[in-house]
Scaffold this motif. Sequence first.
Motif, PDB file in Angstrom:
ATOM      1  N   ASN A  12       0.794  -1.231   0.000  1.00 54.67           N
ATOM      2  CA  ASN A  12       0.000   0.000   0.000  1.00 54.67           C
ATOM      3  C   ASN A  12       0.823   1.277   0.000  1.00 54.67           C
ATOM      4  O   ASN A  12       0.315   2.344   0.355  1.00 54.67           O
ATOM      5  N   SER A  17      -4.423   4.319   3.863  1.00 57.39           N
ATOM      6  CA  SER A  17      -5.842   4.534   3.564  1.00 57.39           C
ATOM      7  C   SER A  17      -6.407   3.339   2.820  1.00 57.39           C
ATOM      8  O   SER A  17      -5.711   2.698   2.022  1.00 57.39           O
ATOM      9  N   LYS A  18      -7.697   3.082   3.070  1.00 55.23           N
ATOM     10  CA  LYS A  18      -8.410   2.043   2.328  1.00 55.23           C
ATOM     11  C   LYS A  18      -8.873   2.563   0.968  1.00 55.23           C
ATOM     12  O   LYS A  18      -9.298   1.768   0.121  1.00 55.23           O
ATOM     13  N   ASN A  19      -8.787   3.890   0.764  1.00 58.05           N
ATOM     14  CA  ASN A  19      -9.288   4.492  -0.467  1.00 58.05           C
ATOM     15  C   ASN A  19      -8.185   4.830  -1.460  1.00 58.05           C
ATOM     16  O   ASN A  19      -8.251   5.815  -2.177  1.00 58.05           O
ATOM     17  N   THR A  58      -5.784  -2.792   5.995  1.00 58.05           N
ATOM     18  CA  THR A  58      -5.004  -2.807   4.755  1.00 58.05           C
ATOM     19  C   THR A  58      -3.739  -3.657   4.856  1.00 58.05           C
ATOM     20  O   THR A  58      -3.008  -3.770   3.874  1.00 58.05           O
ATOM     21  N   ARG A 260     -10.072  14.471  -4.406  1.00 57.89           N
ATOM     22  CA  ARG A 260      -9.367  13.191  -4.345  1.00 57.89           C
ATOM     23  C   ARG A 260      -8.675  13.025  -2.993  1.00 57.89           C
ATOM     24  O   ARG A 260      -8.711  11.948  -2.393  1.00 57.89           O
ATOM     25  N   HIS A 263     -11.222  12.190  -0.318  1.00 60.44           N
ATOM     26  CA  HIS A 263     -11.662  10.794  -0.431  1.00 60.44           C
ATOM     27  C   HIS A 263     -10.632   9.858   0.189  1.00 60.44           C
ATOM     28  O   HIS A 263     -10.993   8.895   0.901  1.00 60.44           O
ATOM     29  N   ILE A 264      -9.354  10.115  -0.042  1.00 58.27           N
ATOM     30  CA  ILE A 264      -8.293   9.288   0.528  1.00 58.27           C
ATOM     31  C   ILE A 264      -8.294   9.394   2.054  1.00 58.27           C
ATOM     32  O   ILE A 264      -8.204   8.387   2.763  1.00 58.27           O
ATOM     33  N   GLY A 267     -10.862   7.395   3.968  1.00 55.85           N
ATOM     34  CA  GLY A 267     -10.630   5.949   4.057  1.00 55.85           C
ATOM     35  C   GLY A 267      -9.489   5.572   4.974  1.00 55.85           C
ATOM     36  O   GLY A 267      -8.960   4.459   4.877  1.00 55.85           O
ATOM     37  N   ASP A 269      -7.003   4.076   7.438  1.00 52.75           N
ATOM     38  CA  ASP A 269      -6.953   2.800   8.165  1.00 52.75           C
ATOM     39  C   ASP A 269      -6.535   3.127   9.598  1.00 52.75           C
ATOM     40  O   ASP A 269      -5.347   3.166   9.937  1.00 52.75           O
TER      41      ASP A 269
END
Length: 355
Positions: A12, A17-19, A58, A260, A263-264, A267, A269
Amino acid sequence: MEIGIFLPIAKNGFIVSKNVPPTWPTWELNRDVTLKCEAAGFDFALSMVKFRGFGGETEYWDHSLDSFTLTAMLAPVTSRIKLIPSVTLLSLHPAVAARMAATIEAACPGRFGLNIVSGWYKKEFEQMGLWPGDAHFERRYDYATEYTTILRQLWATGTSDFRGEFFKFDHAEIKPVPTSPIELVCAGQSGRGIRFTAECGDRNFIIAGGNTHDVDSDVRYIRGVTEQLQAIAGPLGRKVGTISLFNVIAADTDAEAAARFDHIVAGADEAAIRTLVGQAELDKSEGMSESLKKKSMFMGLPTLVGSHATVAAYLDRIAFEAKVDACMFAFPDFTRDIDNFVQHSLPRMESRTGR
């Protein structure tokens, strides 16, 4: 200004992040990223080293390649780009690291460097029985000074009789020696870390800035750290370069890039971040772990958020005004984002095009 890529050697990448697209640290991905960057004119590719991740949903950094081995695999398939693996000093004896570096350098003469990692992640070394005690947090740069002194002795002459607090050699031999100088890269952020780099390193990472809305402040800060570094290195007859390190989140417009980014962030983690921050807080000194506490989701890396034009303008200003010698980049999506950076940001950078 030179540019480099921070290779996705661990799961990752560099955003917790999950996004972001799941990034598996495969040989194929790192080979393809390196070759793509070499074709685009990037000057260097650096890989970190990590023996334990931070878990979470993640499995952040739980899967990771070996930095030295990866570099050995990249050396014969590349032709121009400089390759810089990392060594965590507690995990590899300096005589062993010296021989490994000399062996790889033979496959890529003139384009091999080494990133020195003094070590702050306690649990990473405890799991292997290598943690020397919490006094290491305060003594790590004394340890690193001896370590790098030994490296340079062995590379220069093939022998070392070094006698210090941490290492004692009896005419150790490491031959053959490298055919070209090996540049040492460091990431000293504290006053002690900066002094270590000024005395022992060739390039220093500055992990600061990233505010595209207040470039003036970033320029003043980065220039100040660079001047502090040179004030120590100059009287020693040394010239140490500066590398700025950034996550880059770009899009066609500033608004799209901001969306963007949001959004990250949404998400995040949180479980992995808690583990990361918990380990960082064990280190009471300044430096890398301090930046991780403040910007943990992005691994302490300054994050450029903006349009391709905004990103290019920011990088030009720190090149021309803050006197940064190089920048190294990480991306949320190492496949798509590198293509966009090469297509839309690089052509706008006067520090690269020479316009």
